[in-house]
Design an enzyme around this catalytic site. Structure first.
Site, mmCIF file in Angstrom:
data_model
loop_
_atom_site.group_PDB
_atom_site.id
_atom_site.type_symbol
_atom_site.label_atom_id
_atom_site.label_comp_id
_atom_site.label_asym_id
_atom_site.label_seq_id
_atom_site.Cartn_x
_atom_site.Cartn_y
_atom_site.Cartn_z
ATOM 1 N N GLY A 168 -37.810 7.288 0.894
ATOM 2 C CA GLY A 168 -37.228 8.555 1.326
ATOM 3 C C GLY A 168 -37.664 9.678 0.408
ATOM 4 O O GLY A 168 -38.721 9.640 -0.218
ATOM 5 N N GLY A 169 -36.801 10.688 0.320
ATOM 6 C CA GLY A 169 -37.127 11.857 -0.502
ATOM 7 C C GLY A 169 -37.314 11.514 -1.965
ATOM 8 O O GLY A 169 -37.885 12.305 -2.725
ATOM 9 N N GLY A 403 -73.123 26.234 -1.418
ATOM 10 C CA GLY A 403 -71.722 26.449 -1.788
ATOM 11 C C GLY A 403 -71.209 25.350 -2.701
ATOM 12 O O GLY A 403 -70.372 25.592 -3.584
ATOM 13 N N ALA A 404 -71.731 24.131 -2.506
ATOM 14 C CA ALA A 404 -71.267 23.023 -3.354
ATOM 15 C C ALA A 404 -71.733 23.236 -4.795
ATOM 16 O O ALA A 404 -71.025 22.896 -5.739
ATOM 17 C CB ALA A 404 -71.767 21.701 -2.800
HETATM 18 C C1 HXC Z 1 -26.339 1.900 -2.595
HETATM 19 C C2 HXC Z 1 -27.885 0.210 -2.619
HETATM 20 C C3 HXC Z 1 -28.872 1.090 -2.153
HETATM 21 C C4 HXC Z 1 -28.520 2.443 -1.925
HETATM 22 C C5 HXC Z 1 -29.761 -0.832 -2.415
HETATM 23 N N1 HXC Z 1 -28.471 -0.969 -2.755
HETATM 24 N N2 HXC Z 1 -30.023 0.412 -2.025
HETATM 25 N N3 HXC Z 1 -26.632 0.620 -2.841
HETATM 26 N N4 HXC Z 1 -27.225 2.796 -2.153
HETATM 27 N N5 HXC Z 1 -29.399 3.338 -1.497
HETATM 28 C C6 HXC Z 1 -27.803 -2.161 -3.215
HETATM 29 C C7 HXC Z 1 -27.686 -3.205 -2.121
HETATM 30 O O1 HXC Z 1 -26.544 -2.962 -1.314
HETATM 31 C C8 HXC Z 1 -27.554 -4.464 -2.936
HETATM 32 O O2 HXC Z 1 -26.227 -4.558 -3.409
HETATM 33 C C9 HXC Z 1 -28.425 -4.202 -4.135
HETATM 34 O O3 HXC Z 1 -28.597 -2.790 -4.182
HETATM 35 C C10 HXC Z 1 -29.789 -4.829 -4.022
HETATM 36 O O4 HXC Z 1 -30.319 -4.499 -2.756
HETATM 37 P P1 HXC Z 1 -30.937 -5.598 -1.773
HETATM 38 O O5 HXC Z 1 -30.988 -5.003 -0.430
HETATM 39 O O6 HXC Z 1 -30.233 -6.907 -1.945
HETATM 40 O O7 HXC Z 1 -32.389 -5.744 -2.394
HETATM 41 P P2 HXC Z 1 -33.762 -5.971 -1.634
HETATM 42 O O8 HXC Z 1 -33.624 -7.040 -0.610
HETATM 43 O O9 HXC Z 1 -34.763 -6.157 -2.706
HETATM 44 O O10 HXC Z 1 -34.061 -4.628 -0.848
HETATM 45 C C11 HXC Z 1 -34.295 -3.417 -1.566
HETATM 46 C C12 HXC Z 1 -34.314 -2.225 -0.604
HETATM 47 C C13 HXC Z 1 -33.041 -2.231 0.280
HETATM 48 C C14 HXC Z 1 -35.579 -2.300 0.273
HETATM 49 C C15 HXC Z 1 -34.417 -0.965 -1.451
HETATM 50 O O11 HXC Z 1 -31.899 -2.390 -0.587
HETATM 51 C C16 HXC Z 1 -32.864 -0.986 1.060
HETATM 52 O O12 HXC Z 1 -33.507 -0.802 2.105
HETATM 53 N N6 HXC Z 1 -31.970 -0.131 0.575
HETATM 54 C C17 HXC Z 1 -31.643 1.099 1.254
HETATM 55 C C18 HXC Z 1 -32.760 2.083 1.090
HETATM 56 C C19 HXC Z 1 -32.377 3.399 1.637
HETATM 57 O O13 HXC Z 1 -32.351 3.607 2.855
HETATM 58 N N7 HXC Z 1 -31.994 4.296 0.734
HETATM 59 C C20 HXC Z 1 -31.615 5.614 1.067
HETATM 60 C C21 HXC Z 1 -32.930 6.363 1.245
HETATM 61 S S1 HXC Z 1 -32.643 8.008 1.626
HETATM 62 P P3 HXC Z 1 -25.421 -5.936 -3.390
HETATM 63 O O14 HXC Z 1 -24.144 -5.644 -4.094
HETATM 64 O O15 HXC Z 1 -25.221 -6.284 -1.953
HETATM 65 O O16 HXC Z 1 -26.289 -6.909 -4.083
HETATM 66 C C22 HXC Z 1 -32.811 8.679 0.174
HETATM 67 C C23 HXC Z 1 -32.696 10.145 0.264
HETATM 68 C C24 HXC Z 1 -33.179 10.759 -0.975
HETATM 69 O O17 HXC Z 1 -33.003 8.098 -0.800
HETATM 70 C C25 HXC Z 1 -33.336 12.197 -0.652
HETATM 71 C C26 HXC Z 1 -33.776 12.942 -1.821
HETATM 72 C C27 HXC Z 1 -34.120 14.321 -1.406
#
Ligand code: HXC
Length: 513
Positions: A168-169, A403-404
């Site tokens: 994401g961001g 130009g290059a």
């Molecule tokens: C809270 C999170 C989290 C998040 C992961 N966890 N991402 N908790 N907020 N964004 C937690 C999980 O619930 C899990 O907790 C632990 O971290 C490990 O994650 P897993 O999923 O078990 O690990 P893995 O299988 O390795 O997968 C990793 C991952 C996946 C691909 C990153 O966790 C995922 O898709 N997370 C969400 C990503 C996402 O959509 N993030 C928001 C993006 S938007 P437990 O307790 O169950 O072990 C964003 C906006 C930013 O970031 C904007 C800025 C401008």
């Protein structure tokens, strides 16, 4: 228990992050923990951790009960090669290294300290992104990081290390920094993940294909260096830092002067072929210029028709650029222009002298390039070189057309010293194309057009496509024996050591983007 024992116990608990099970899961995924990474990065025993006791203060969605040691990020400062560097390392074992309000606050603090102290900052990214439970407070945290990345740009070197997800961001902080280093198989960056892509466009792609190290090194150009594993990555990061100053008012660390590789003069005399159509590897010339032949190539797998990287001459860091005749004959195209312009701007920001090797027949022709905006991308190169006030030395190896030629740090764009090999051809265009145009009538009336064409091409080459015409007009300062390359460049850099070039005061220029 005495107070200091309690403190020690408390520290130990917090430093275990998400606990042994999660550490094991991290290792099973071929990933190091945040602290293992910092240990590998900093000189032994030098890292000082800040904000170990910080934790989140959110309560919704089960967060009231959630334990988050250090709020999922380790921050602090230490020495790398004896020099002060700040760092943060996201701890995936704690809530997936997700970024909440306090986690972001810790990063902001080290960003501020690094900027105030004039020290480089390294960000180690391994995170699920914005902590979903903390909503817009997480987003606000990211905004603060981006703001600080931008304010620090050109003041202190900023390096991002991608050793886990960056989705994401969240990818925009690395993109705003100077260098992005990725470890193969574990580092992944993308704006929208595979599931979202499939649901919106139907395209199927794996996480690795979409945002892995190879993809960003070869296709997108988002990664500057990639490594097979974390051990190699942190060694490579230290090597990169050794070429960079701590800030824009400092000089890069001085190394002991060392000679170029043995036999360099003889090799240089034969490396550039007389035949203008014969390819060669410009890195052979670059290595023979550098102390010990050490050249750290930046973005080696992206836009291979342009070579960029760092070396040292007589112990001082230099930023080296070269057209690569081995790929697309060294033509300039969109990707090469972007790669080059950004590299030149980095070097100029931090006053690292620029050495440019020129061997390019021109811009890559075609609708793909024109529709893709080669005009504005190519303009970035002109802008970056013209804007750069650092010492600029150019060496024309062979073709420098049109130009290059101008774009590749010509005299008129502000090159301070221009050298040329005897093989150099500085001209408005290549002899073949030029002969077709200016001798059209002679060719049409020739009894043997092939032989006549050959004769006229040679006439043009002798008259115009040599370094001596440009040297006679003062556009080339010295035509050198290739064996003299090293001494000539070293002398030029010595003469330009105290170079100062003022520009009109302005808020900032408007580089074509
Ligand atoms: C809270 C999170 C989290 C998040 C992961 N966890 N991402 N908790 N907020 N964004 C937690 C999980 O619930 C899990 O907790 C632990 O971290 C490990 O994650 P897993 O999923 O078990 O690990 P893995 O299988 O390795 O997968 C990793 C991952 C996946 C691909 C990153 O966790 C995922 O898709 N997370 C969400 C990503 C996402 O959509 N993030 C928001 C993006 S938007 P437990 O307790 O169950 O072990 C964003 C906006 C930013 O970031 C904007 C800025 C401008």
């Amino acid at each position: 228990m005495s107070d200091w024992r309690q403190l020690e116990e408390h520290r130990r608990e917090l430093m275990a992050g998400g606990g042994q099970n999660r550490i094991e899961r991290q290792h099973a995924a071929q990933k190091w923990t945040a602290r293992e990474r910092l240990d590998a990065l900093f000189d032994p025993g030098s890292f000082v951790e800040l904000d170990l006791f910080v934790t989140h203060r959110s309560t919704l969605f089960g967060m009231a009960e959630a334990k988050a040691p250090g709020d999922g990020v380790v921050t602090g400062y230490g020495a790398i090669g004896g020099r002060l560097v700040y760092a943060f390392a996201q701890d995936f074992t704690v809530l997936g290294g997700s970024l909440g309000e306090m986690h972001a606050g810790k990063i902001h603090k080290v960003q501020d300290l690094a900027l105030k102290s004039g020290a480089p900052i390294v960000g180690i990214i391994d995170s699920g992104g914005a902590r979903i439970q903390e909503g817009i407070d997480s987003l606000n945290g990211y905004g603060g990081i981006f703001l600080r990345n931008t304010l620090s740009s050109g003041v202190i070197p900023q390096i991002s290390v991608i050793v886990g997800p960056a989705a994401g961001g969240a990818v925009y902080s690395p993109a705003l920094t100077d260098f992005v280093l990725m470890s193969e198989g574990i580092g992944q960056m993308y704006i929208t993940g595979p599931q979202v892509i499939e649901s919106v466009t139907g395209e199927k792609v794996t996480h690795e294909e979409l945002g892995g190290a190879r993809t960003h090194a070869r296709k997108s150009g988002n990664a500057h260096l990639t490594f097979a594993n974390e051990a190699d990555l942190f060694a490579g990061l230290k090597d990169l830092l050794s070429f960079l100053p701590s800030n824009n008012a400092a000089e890069p660390p001085r190394h002991e002067a060392a000679p170029p590789p043995e036999g360099f003069a003889e090799r240089l005399r034969s490396v550039v072929p007389q035949d203008p159509n014969k390819p060669y590897d410009v890195r052979d010339v670059i290595r023979d210029l550098c102390d010990r032949g050490d050249f750290l190539e930046i973005m080696p797998e992206f836009a291979k028709n342009m070579v960029t990287g760092f070396g040292r001459i007589e112990g001082r860091a230099v930023a080296i650029v070269g057209n690569q005749p081995r790929v697309l004959a060294g033509c300039l195209d969109i990707d090469a222009s972007d790669k080059l312009a950004r590299f030149v701007r980095f070097a100029d920001s931090f006053s690292i002298p620029l050495v440019t090797f020129v061997d390019t027949p021109g811009y890559l022709p075609g609708t793909k390039q024109e529709y893709g905006g080669i005009i504005r991308h190519g303009a970035k190169v002109l802008y970056a070189y013209a804007e750069a006030s650092v010492a600029k030395v150019s060496v024309v190896l062979r073709k420098a057309y049109g130009g290059a030629y101008l774009a590749m740090c010509s005299r008129s764009l502000g090159a301070d010293i221009v050298l040329a090999f005897p093989t150099a051809e500085v001209a408005v265009m290549g002899p073949d194309g030029a002969a077709n145009i200016i001798f059209r009538r002679e060719l049409e009336s020739a009894t043997d057009p092939v032989a006549e064409r050959q004769r006229l091409v040679e006439t043009y080459r002798a008259e115009f496509a040599s370094p001596f015409v440009a040297a006679a007009h003062g556009y080339v300062d010295q035509v050198i024996d290739p064996g003299e390359l090293r001494a000539s460049v070293a002398h030029a850099l010595w003469a330009l050591k105290e170079k100062r070039e003022d520009r009109h005061a302005k808020k900032h220029g408007n580089i074509p983007l």
